[in-house]
Design a protein around this motif. Structure first.
Motif, PDB file in Angstrom:
ATOM      1  N   TYR A 197      -7.576  -7.031   5.141  1.00 34.68           N
ATOM      2  CA  TYR A 197      -6.730  -6.219   6.006  1.00 34.68           C
ATOM      3  C   TYR A 197      -7.043  -4.738   5.764  1.00 34.68           C
ATOM      4  N   PRO A 198      -6.681  -3.856   6.706  1.00 30.80           N
ATOM      5  CA  PRO A 198      -6.954  -2.423   6.509  1.00 30.80           C
ATOM      6  C   PRO A 198      -6.252  -1.864   5.262  1.00 30.80           C
ATOM      7  N   GLY A 199      -6.706  -0.686   4.853  1.00 29.60           N
ATOM      8  CA  GLY A 199      -6.106  -0.029   3.697  1.00 29.60           C
ATOM      9  C   GLY A 199      -6.701  -0.512   2.382  1.00 29.60           C
ATOM     10  N   ASP A 200      -6.072  -0.126   1.297  1.00 30.34           N
ATOM     11  CA  ASP A 200      -6.552  -0.463  -0.042  1.00 30.34           C
ATOM     12  C   ASP A 200      -6.492  -1.975  -0.245  1.00 30.34           C
ATOM     13  N   PRO A 201      -7.644  -2.633  -0.481  1.00 28.22           N
ATOM     14  CA  PRO A 201      -7.634  -4.098  -0.631  1.00 28.22           C
ATOM     15  C   PRO A 201      -6.910  -4.584  -1.879  1.00 28.22           C
ATOM     16  N   SER A 202      -6.617  -3.690  -2.822  1.00 25.16           N
ATOM     17  CA  SER A 202      -5.884  -4.123  -4.020  1.00 25.16           C
ATOM     18  C   SER A 202      -4.437  -4.492  -3.697  1.00 25.16           C
ATOM     19  N   ALA A 203      -3.998  -4.202  -2.467  1.00 27.07           N
ATOM     20  CA  ALA A 203      -2.654  -4.626  -2.046  1.00 27.07           C
ATOM     21  C   ALA A 203      -2.618  -6.122  -1.790  1.00 27.07           C
ATOM     22  N   GLN A 204      -3.799  -6.725  -1.616  1.00 24.51           N
ATOM     23  CA  GLN A 204      -3.868  -8.174  -1.453  1.00 24.51           C
ATOM     24  C   GLN A 204      -3.954  -8.821  -2.827  1.00 24.51           C
ATOM     25  N   TRP A 205      -3.736 -10.125  -2.859  1.00 25.25           N
ATOM     26  CA  TRP A 205      -3.724 -10.815  -4.137  1.00 25.25           C
ATOM     27  C   TRP A 205      -4.235 -12.240  -3.944  1.00 25.25           C
ATOM     28  N   ALA A 206      -4.536 -12.880  -5.056  1.00 21.65           N
ATOM     29  CA  ALA A 206      -4.958 -14.279  -5.002  1.00 21.65           C
ATOM     30  C   ALA A 206      -3.710 -15.115  -4.759  1.00 21.65           C
TER      31      ALA A 206
ATOM     32  N   GLN B 144       0.815  -1.211   0.000  1.00 20.60           N
ATOM     33  CA  GLN B 144       0.000   0.000   0.000  1.00 20.60           C
ATOM     34  C   GLN B 144       0.853   1.266   0.000  1.00 20.60           C
ATOM     35  N   GLN B 145       2.140   1.105   0.323  1.00 25.55           N
ATOM     36  CA  GLN B 145       3.073   2.233   0.272  1.00 25.55           C
ATOM     37  C   GLN B 145       3.819   2.272  -1.063  1.00 25.55           C
ATOM     38  N   GLY B 146       3.414   1.405  -1.999  1.00 22.16           N
ATOM     39  CA  GLY B 146       4.093   1.362  -3.298  1.00 22.16           C
ATOM     40  C   GLY B 146       5.370   0.559  -3.270  1.00 22.16           C
ATOM     41  N   LYS B 147       5.554  -0.243  -2.219  1.00 23.05           N
ATOM     42  CA  LYS B 147       6.760  -1.063  -2.101  1.00 23.05           C
ATOM     43  C   LYS B 147       6.363  -2.529  -2.067  1.00 23.05           C
ATOM     44  N   ASP B 148       7.298  -3.397  -1.701  1.00 17.94           N
ATOM     45  CA  ASP B 148       6.992  -4.825  -1.649  1.00 17.94           C
ATOM     46  C   ASP B 148       7.977  -5.491  -0.715  1.00 17.94           C
ATOM     47  N   LEU B 149       7.726  -6.757  -0.422  1.00 17.01           N
ATOM     48  CA  LEU B 149       8.615  -7.477   0.485  1.00 17.01           C
ATOM     49  C   LEU B 149       9.949  -7.750  -0.188  1.00 17.01           C
ATOM     50  N   TYR B 150       9.891  -8.089  -1.478  1.00 17.58           N
ATOM     51  CA  TYR B 150      11.112  -8.364  -2.239  1.00 17.58           C
ATOM     52  C   TYR B 150      11.059  -7.635  -3.574  1.00 17.58           C
ATOM     53  N   LYS B 151      12.229  -7.285  -4.065  1.00 14.13           N
ATOM     54  CA  LYS B 151      12.336  -6.646  -5.367  1.00 14.13           C
ATOM     55  C   LYS B 151      13.545  -7.246  -6.069  1.00 14.13           C
ATOM     56  N   GLY B 152      13.268  -8.124  -7.053  1.00 17.78           N
ATOM     57  CA  GLY B 152      14.370  -8.837  -7.688  1.00 17.78           C
ATOM     58  C   GLY B 152      15.030  -9.757  -6.686  1.00 17.78           C
TER      59      GLY B 152
END
Length: 449
Positions: free
Chosen positions: A318-327, A234-242
């Motif tokens: 979870y709270p915040g924009d639900p598009s941060a979740q995924w299938a 939701q902050q425009g980041k991710d757990l891993y990048k490359g």
């Protein structure tokens, strides 16, 4: 699982003992005499990279390995028996065991050169096995339609891609779920949380619950990688990048500070109780022990939670924009790259995902069926109210899901453990949020190196 389904107790079926067969290459030249004995001993096995018979009716024996309890074993064996009924030349050598120790056994089989033809895996280890070239790239099968994922949510099959190769196929779908005690709220005339509430609104709601009921409104999820991951996206980041982390120490500090503020306001339990909730045992989640109004889980854990409380439970995103979740793939089926019977193994995966009879047999044991058309059929047969809730919330979120993130890097399990350690250091006030964040970043970099 941090597993997608809670660890269950199982007993092991027929063990797999195989030696890789490399007949086509090894019988050439002078090496033939060296490998003669191993060839004879391993000929009955399923490993190796020589081609299977071109005769479509030739006998095929596939080894299959999965984790789970007796209920899962029964359902899986029924589905595989149905495949054999429809393909009489194909039989299975089945092995299963409880989640605990499963990946140790899989690693041992792999190191010994005799992995099963078809095996269950999760997102903690998929990238690791794919990077070792243990898993078969299923892309060509997907492109040809032999492995049909056309009815899968796009982000669901994408979550099996590692370095551009389809390393595993989702055996079911899951997503993050915020489970709350509906009975507690109704009894006290309090509103239920809703999907789309911001994190700040959620904490304010939890503070209101705590003041009215004397029960902390929410478990502190600062040690929960699922919650941290969604918040990062939701902050425009991710757990891993490359091949690197997708976040910084500053991000972790903000996350830890968010929950320090919640603790200071009494919206969450005390550190000792938070620690209880950080346990992976679903029976110890605070929403069912009565020590918090909400817990942060996987949606498909709702039925197991419900078994442990008489209260009515609800579940939202979870709270915040639900598009941060995924299938998310609750778990995958992968094929050993060196299997003699790759095509048949892939066809079995396709069968388990897309055959109406097989999907009805398997039900929701490994998460919601990946095939959306068949999911609706299975959903109609579900009688468990808690599972119906799980299905409903995932169905509601289906159109809101964002793109799948990359599959976690090797070392992901260590990253998860280190987050708990760092968060608890901050929760107990042993060190500051910033210090805990720095220690976490250092530990993560070491884990994924």
């Amino acid at each position: 699982m941090h597993p997608a389904t809670p660890p269950t107790t199982g007993t092991q079926a027929v063990p797999v003992h195989r030696t890789p067969v490399r007949r086509r290459r090894l019988i050439r030249g002078l090496l033939a005499t060296v490998v003669a004995l191993p060839l004879i001993l391993g000929a009955a096995g399923c490993g190796g990279d020589d081609e299977a018979s071109t005769d479509p009716n030739a006998p095929v024996k596939l080894s299959v390995f999965w984790w789970g309890g007796e209920a899962r074993a029964k359902l899986t064996e029924e589905a595989l028996a149905l495949y054999t009924k429809k393909h009489p030349n194909v039989t299975f050598e089945k092995t299963w065991q409880a989640n605990q120790g499963y990946f140790d056994k899989l690693a041992t089989l792999t190191a010994g050169g005799n992995p099963p033809d078809l095996f269950q895996i999760d997102d903690n280890y998929l990238a690791e096995y794919a990077s070792r070239s243990t898993t078969l790239d299923l892309t060509s099968y997907k492109d040809s339609g032999d492995l049909d994922v056309s009815k899968f949510p796009k982000s669901l099959w994408q979550y099996g891609v590692v370095d551009g190769k389809l390393a595993g196929v989702a055996s079911g779908e899951n997503t993050q779920g915020l489970v709350y005690n509906k009975t507690l709220l109704t009894k006290n005339g309090l509103p239920e949380p809703t999907t789309g509430m911001s994190w700040e609104e959620h904490i304010a709601w939890a503070e209101q619950v705590a003041k009215k009921t004397k029960v902390p409104g929410t478990q502190d999820p600062s040690a929960d990688y699922k919650a941290f991951w969604v918040w990062l996206r939701q902050q425009g980041k991710d757990l891993y990048k490359g091949k690197e982390l997708g976040f910084t120490a500053e991000d972790v500090t903000k996350w830890f500070d968010l929950w320090k503020g919640a603790r200071d306001r009494g919206a969450t339990p005390t550190p000792d109780v938070i620690h209880e909730g950080n346990a992976t045992d679903i029976t110890k989640q605070l929403v069912v022990t009565g020590k918090a109004g909400t817990s942060w889980v996987w949606v498909n854990q709702m039925p197991e939670l419900k078994k442990n409380t008489k209260d009515e439970l609800g579940v939202i995103a979870y709270p915040g924009d639900p598009s941060a979740q995924w299938a998310r793939a609750s778990m995958y089926w992968s094929v050993f790259k060196g299997s003699k019977h790759k095509d048949v193994a892939v066809d079995v995966i396709n069968f388990l995902a897309n055959d109406p009879e097989a999907v009805k047999i398997l039900g929701t044991d490994r998460g919601l069926p990946s095939n959306l058309d068949l999911r609706r059929v299975v959903s109609d047969d579900v009688t468990d109210p808690a599972m119906k809730q799980s299905i409903q919330v995932e169905s509601d979120l289906a159109e809101k899901f964002g793109e799948a993130p990359q599959v976690p890097l090797k070392g992901h399990s260590k990253v998860r453990a280190e987050l708990i350690k760092a968060a608890e250091n901050a929760q107990y006030g042993r060190i500051s949020s910033a210090q805990a964040a720095e220690q976490f970043i250092a530990a993560c970099k070491s884990a994924i190196a």
